[in-house]
Design an enzyme around this catalytic site. Structure first.
Site, PDB file in Angstrom:
ATOM      1  N   HIS A  64      51.838   8.844 -40.513  1.00 17.22           N
ATOM      2  CA  HIS A  64      52.511   9.960 -41.186  1.00 17.22           C
ATOM      3  C   HIS A  64      51.758  11.274 -40.975  1.00 17.22           C
ATOM      4  CE1 HIS A  64      54.794   6.803 -43.059  1.00 17.22           C
ATOM      5  NE2 HIS A  64      53.746   6.328 -43.680  1.00 17.22           N
ATOM      6  N   HIS A 226      59.186   5.069 -43.290  1.00 17.44           N
ATOM      7  CA  HIS A 226      58.849   3.915 -42.446  1.00 17.44           C
ATOM      8  C   HIS A 226      60.096   3.383 -41.788  1.00 17.44           C
ATOM      9  CE1 HIS A 226      56.319   4.051 -46.099  1.00 17.44           C
ATOM     10  NE2 HIS A 226      55.334   3.941 -45.234  1.00 17.44           N
TER      11      HIS A 226
END
Lengths: 340, 340
Positions: A64, A226
């Protein structure tokens, strides 16, 4: 329609060694700003622990970036724990981070609401409390797309995390107590909502293949960071219509008063060019204007990503004078820096 | 092996209106920092023209964001001219930019070496000179991959442009004369070399299809920022080996003395996750160390991109005290900011 999975090419050596090698790169690139504990996979403020300042720890699965390691530095986080890609760090890492940033004023854990992160941070907090460190935790759950999801009970934590790290970090830097710093983070979570849309999937280094299939004319509305499924699949649409798909559920949940001033955060999920993010920001600005809402502060770019996923999320935070002042306060990190 | 072209999904409304809509987004996102002349597609420093300061103008085709509009602000550019995607701006735009930033100390044009840009900036400079504005131009040509290319006579201008805009901008901000500011930019170009590698193609909004084909296991070694062919196609390789493929030709051309200190710039082409860029930076750091070269300053991120292309470039700039001080000087732009 399903697309045949193709191998996604990456700049890596060993799929199992991506996170430590990237962390070594962070250490080499930002020597005055951070130091890296490779054993525990921590990015630490170079001058941690800062005595008598509340320490801020966050962390989560890798993939991320710049979240969270890029937000370590004066005025933001004291430590970030890096898990494997899309996998929670373990309590030992979080405990090591907590000890490393404890300057005697307590430590705040900023936790995105994913089951693994929440459980592991809770365990780390209990162990740290046993060692005499005062710990508070704030769980971020700003994503209005789905109530429960693949990896969460309740809503997921996404873009508001970046804003909470900045704002709580500023509160800590200015001498706020542990309770005050935690309250600042909670206030951000209470007043912020997010929604994301994916135009493509992404692939973890371990698999090398897209983690979900999207048809050539499909988008995932309400996607998680995700690649978790969102609310629905839709036909690809104009930036105007997609912005509406994102703003409607945010505003429905947030219910800002007409005349409100917001921080509008248009975030890229990793594979979307900046020119498109600014085009989306223009849509956000126009559509909020039509609804009597003013953009008081803004953030546009790739800040909480999902590897190379093409897509974007919008986060709105309803500002007041306190939040605006904390947002504007100096910050010095690899990914967010001003006034310092 | 050739891959069937697929439509690349984008956040757009009308393919013909992407640049103006994105520029309107830039204006809305950064109101105190820049103003946008939508008619001429210019991003201007909010307080331009700054009296008695040399004005810095750059520009080029869009699709490389944050270059150049994201580098407008105190300590860097005074104006950026945005062409259509991958298409040079026209002389009228460059002329309007030159007039808008002329504070009486002359204007420097920073031009990437592409035939269209060079011709159009030359024409704009001649017209401005006729109007009594003192103009100098510096052409950047740091890409060692190919001698001549699809769109250039001579080498292409790539990553060194970002460094030249920062360093010449700092020189102008500190009161440098037009000759001094131009010399600072030339010094960057003389001491910097770049090389890029693509793992995927990219698609312009107008076509929506990849502009070149790469097999699932192929990489383009020496790619240009518009997808121009490089030196050769290779089988995809480890980050270690790809870094070597980039560093070897850079160092062969640059010939830095052992013991040199460089600014190492690992740039993403748009679609490569930050975690991979830091992993590449780690490789660069190790391989330079093995050759007796020290990294004195660094820059890691997406700064000169090629829409959503997966890939990266490396730029090395041999530092001295003057360049280091100018690099460290405060800068306040949307994409690069410190000390302000």
């Amino acid at each position: 329609m399903s697309v045949v999975a193709q191998v996604v090419k990456k700049f890596i050596n060993d799929p199992d060694n991506v996170v430590p090698e990237a962390l070594a790169g962070v250490a080499a690139a930002h020597p005055g700003l951070v130091r890296v504990d490779l054993e525990n996979q921590l990015v630490l403020r170079a001058d941690a622990p800062v005595q008598r300042k509340v320490g801020l720890v966050s962390g989560g699965g890798s993939g991320h970036e710049p979240l969270h390691g890029g937000f370590v530095g004066a005025g933001m986080l004291d430590a970030a724990c890096a898990g494997a890609v899309f996998t929670s760090p373990v309590p030992d890492q979080m405990g090591a981070a907590t000890r490393a940033v404890d300057g005697g004023a307590g430590v705040l854990h900023l936790v995105k609401n994913y089951t693994g992160d929440v459980l592991n941070f809770r365990m780390a907090a209990e162990l740290a409390e046993d060692e005499g460190i005062d710990v508070q935790s704030v769980v971020l759950d700003d994503d209005v797309a789905v109530q429960d999801s693949l990896y969460t009970a309740g809503r997921r934590g996404v873009g508001a995390t970046v804003l909470a790290e900045k704002i709580a970090g500023a509160c800590a830097e200015s001498g706020g107590s542990l309770v005050e710093v935690a309250d600042a983070a909670r206030k951000v979570n209470d007043r912020a909502r997010s929604f994301g849309v994916a135009l493509s999937s992404c692939a973890t280094p371990a698999s090398g293949s897209p983690i979900f299939d999207l048809g050539p004319d499909e988008i995932e509305v309400g996607v998680g960071i995700h690649g978790e499924p969102g609310r629905r699949r839709e036909k690809h649409a104009s930036a105007h219509d997609i912005t509406e798909m994102m703003l409607d559920p945010i505003l429905e949940d947030l219910k800002p008063a007409s005349g409100s001033s917001v921080l509008a955060f248009v975030n890229g999920l990793g594979g979307t060019p900046l020119i498109e993010l600014y085009l989306l920001f223009n849509e956000v600005n126009r559509q909020l204007g039509d609804r009597g809402i003013t953009i008081g502060r803004s953030l546009v770019g790739n800040y909480i990503t999902s590897l190379e996923m093409a897509g974007a999320s919008i986060t709105l935070l309803v500002l007041d004078d306190e939040l605006t002042a904390l947002w504007d306060a100096p910050v010095k990190t690899a990914a967010l820096r001003w006034g310092a």
